[in-house]
Write an enzyme that holds these catalytic residues in place. Structure first.
Site, short mmCIF file in Angstrom:
data_model
loop_
_atom_site.label_atom_id
_atom_site.label_comp_id
_atom_site.label_asym_id
_atom_site.label_seq_id
_atom_site.Cartn_x
_atom_site.Cartn_y
_atom_site.Cartn_z
CG ASP A 132 9.31 0.51 12.53
OD1 ASP A 132 9.56 1.12 11.48
OD2 ASP A 132 8.48 -0.42 12.60
CG ASP A 142 -0.22 -0.40 2.48
OD1 ASP A 142 0.96 -0.04 2.63
OD2 ASP A 142 -0.83 -1.08 3.31
CG ASP A 155 1.06 4.14 4.44
OD1 ASP A 155 -0.15 3.99 4.18
OD2 ASP A 155 1.75 3.27 5.00
P1 ATP Z 1 4.03 -3.26 5.19
O1 ATP Z 1 4.67 -3.63 3.91
O2 ATP Z 1 3.84 -4.41 6.10
O3 ATP Z 1 2.82 -2.40 5.05
P2 ATP Z 1 5.14 -0.88 6.35
O4 ATP Z 1 6.57 -0.51 6.64
O5 ATP Z 1 4.42 -0.03 5.38
O6 ATP Z 1 5.15 -2.40 5.93
P3 ATP Z 1 3.07 -0.24 8.20
O7 ATP Z 1 2.64 -1.00 9.41
O8 ATP Z 1 2.15 -0.10 7.06
O9 ATP Z 1 4.43 -0.91 7.75
O10 ATP Z 1 3.53 1.18 8.74
C1 ATP Z 1 3.89 2.24 7.87
C2 ATP Z 1 5.10 2.98 8.44
O11 ATP Z 1 4.77 3.54 9.72
C3 ATP Z 1 6.31 2.11 8.71
O12 ATP Z 1 7.10 1.99 7.54
C4 ATP Z 1 7.03 2.88 9.79
O13 ATP Z 1 7.75 3.95 9.26
C5 ATP Z 1 5.87 3.45 10.61
N1 ATP Z 1 5.50 2.55 11.73
C6 ATP Z 1 4.50 1.64 11.72
N2 ATP Z 1 4.42 1.00 12.90
C7 ATP Z 1 5.36 1.54 13.69
C8 ATP Z 1 5.78 1.32 15.04
N3 ATP Z 1 5.19 0.40 15.79
N4 ATP Z 1 6.78 2.09 15.51
C9 ATP Z 1 7.38 3.02 14.75
N5 ATP Z 1 7.05 3.25 13.47
C10 ATP Z 1 6.06 2.54 12.93
MG MG Z 2 2.32 -0.23 4.88
#
Ligand code: ATP
Ligand code: MG
Length: 447
Positions: free
Chosen positions: A149, A70, A72
């Site tokens: 993170d 997705d 963001d």
């Molecule tokens: P995915 O491919 O699983 O969606 P993602 O990195 O996009 O991976 P998300 O859970 O969608 O993960 O979160 C989007 C962003 O928000 C992450 O890339 C990170 O920068 C931030 N983030 C999400 N959860 C946390 C957390 N628990 N602590 C710190 N930053 C976070």
């Molecule tokens: Mg994501």
């Protein structure tokens, strides 16, 4: 607004506030890889005078030549300012206010830059052990970067200028396949213990190596996961199990000592060789489905994870004198209720889970009109897939699975010849089952 302005003027001492900027020639991310809705949202925000970037997993995945799940967007516009710019947009969330912008059937999440700051702030509440409870403070972009993170999750891509902004060395880490926590790992894991599960999930998904300093505190802090609300644990575990990398993810959880207490049944299954085989078959199949772009259902995965518990409970109830049919239904309800205290999975999944289980009993009925009726059952496919897994998992269902494979493809004549005589099945049903054998599966009830 005033706080945001103050932050902008005063800046924050923590972490680098100047990013390293990578042009197109160096990062190679092509605009065509960005979802048209994300392009539209960033362009609209920029035209209105705000900054706007694609951020997080999408930039990381594109940099690694993977398809993002997705997109963001992060911006310096407040949620209210974002909402006003789009015809179809809605502010959601209380803990974190974000804006959903809708384009056709797609939704893009827009988040205002947030700050990671001291405990004295009224909008940020931290528990005595360092866990963040509420966090809704807007900030500058470099502050937004530092509260993320992992370094590879803190990359910002501007589709208009085609630049990647990197505050924490995530670009190099992505190239070197290293998962590294931003800031002091122990502090960051304490703030949000779910980051430990995320570390295992990303390492598995991206095939990354967890940096030694990041990894070091995990073993000691793993018990903190017990404090995470059951619903959040469930969401995180489902992300791991349905990511297309469940097998590697669960192996990683084990390697980090994170499987204890995360999913009580995972613990029990992984430490029992007989059960392990079935679960690995389930994860392997699910991984293949996801990688082939097919859907993978949380209900099916839960049915797999809880299968042995349900069977044991069935045996107990049946052995204590309850007839098969009521024993099966009581066992299904008991199992789901017991698990729900540890893992808050939504009740809407119960129906499908129970159907998959109850179908296992019906596969034993191979006489009369029942097999044909079963073929027409709306969940036949899920039930049959489950039966195949049981066969591969060594659960005495191999002959049954083979029979059903043949029966599905057979013409009318062959089907008729395959059906068992009614009397024979009845006689078998009256026989006492041997203990500890695929219990619910030889029930003769028409569930
Ligand atoms: P995915 O491919 O699983 O969606 P993602 O990195 O996009 O991976 P998300 O859970 O969608 O993960 O979160 C989007 C962003 O928000 C992450 O890339 C990170 O920068 C931030 N983030 C999400 N959860 C946390 C957390 N628990 N602590 C710190 N930053 C976070
Ligand atoms: Mg994501």
């Amino acid at each position: 607004m005033i706080r945001r302005w103050l932050h902008k003027v005063l800046g924050k001492p923590s972490g680098p506030s100047k990013p390293r900027i990578y042009p197109l020639e160096q990062h190679g991310i092509r605009r065509e890889g960005i979802h048209s809705c994300a392009l539209k949202v960033t362009r609209t925000l920029k035209e209105a005078g705000y900054t706007a970037f694609v951020v997080g997993g999408a930039v990381r995945d594109l940099l690694l030549n993977r398809e993002p799940k997705d997109f963001d967007i992060a911006t310096d516009a407040t949620p209210e300012e974002v909402r006003k710019l789009f015809r179809r947009a809605r502010i959601i969330g209380r803990r974190f206010q974000i804006v959903h912008v809708y384009c056709g059937a797609d939704t893009i999440e827009v988040t205002t830059f947030r700050a990671h700051q001291g405990e004295e702030d009224e909008d940020r509440v931290t528990a005595a052990d360092g866990m963040i409870l509420r966090d809704n403070v807007f900030g500058a972009q470099h502050e937004d970067a530092i509260r993320r993170d992992f370094t590879v999750n803190a990359l910002y891509y501007d589709p208009v200028t085609q630049e990647v902004w990197d505050y924490h060395g995530g670009f190099a880490d992505a190239k070197n396949h290293v998962l590294r926590m931003i800031g002091d790992p122990a502090t960051r894991f304490r703030e949000d213990p779910v980051r430990m599960l995320r570390a295992a999930r990303f390492a598995a998904k991206l095939d990354f190596h967890i940096d030694a300093t990041t990894r070091a505190p995990i073993a000691e802090l793993a018990p903190m996961l017990a404090r995470i609300p059951a619903s959040r644990l469930f969401d995180e575990m489902m992300k791991l199990l349905l990511s297309g990398h469940a097998e590697r993810g669960v192996r990683q959880l084990r390697a980090e000592g994170l499987h204890h207490g995360v999913l009580p049944m995972l613990d029990a299954i992984l430490d029992n060789p007989g059960r392990q085989k079935f679960l690995h078959a389930a994860m392997h199949d699910t991984d293949e489905r996801v990688r082939n772009g097919q859907s993978a259902s949380p209900a099916f995965m839960l049915a797999c994870l809880l299968w042995f518990d349900m069977q044991e409970q069935f045996e107990r109830l049946h052995d204590s004198g309850l007839p098969e049919h009521p024993a099966l239904f009581a066992a299904m309800d008991d199992t789901l209720e017991r698990q729900r205290t540890a893992l808050a999975f939504p009740r809407r999944l119960d129906g499908t889970i129970k159907e998959i289980w109850a179908l296992q009993a019906r596969f034993n009925q191979r006489s009369g009109a029942r097999p044909l009726r079963l073929l027409a059952h709306p969940r036949f496919r899920a039930g049959y897939d489950f039966l195949l897994l049981r066969a591969r998992g060594g659960d005495s269902a191999a002959e049954l699975a083979e029979w059903w494979a043949r029966f599905q493809d057979a013409g009318d004549d062959e089907r008729n010849s395959m059906l068992k005589p009614v009397g024979e099945e009845g006689a078998k049903r009256r026989k006492r089952r041997p203990r500890r054998k695929a219990a619910a599966t030889d029930s003769g009830s028409d569930a």
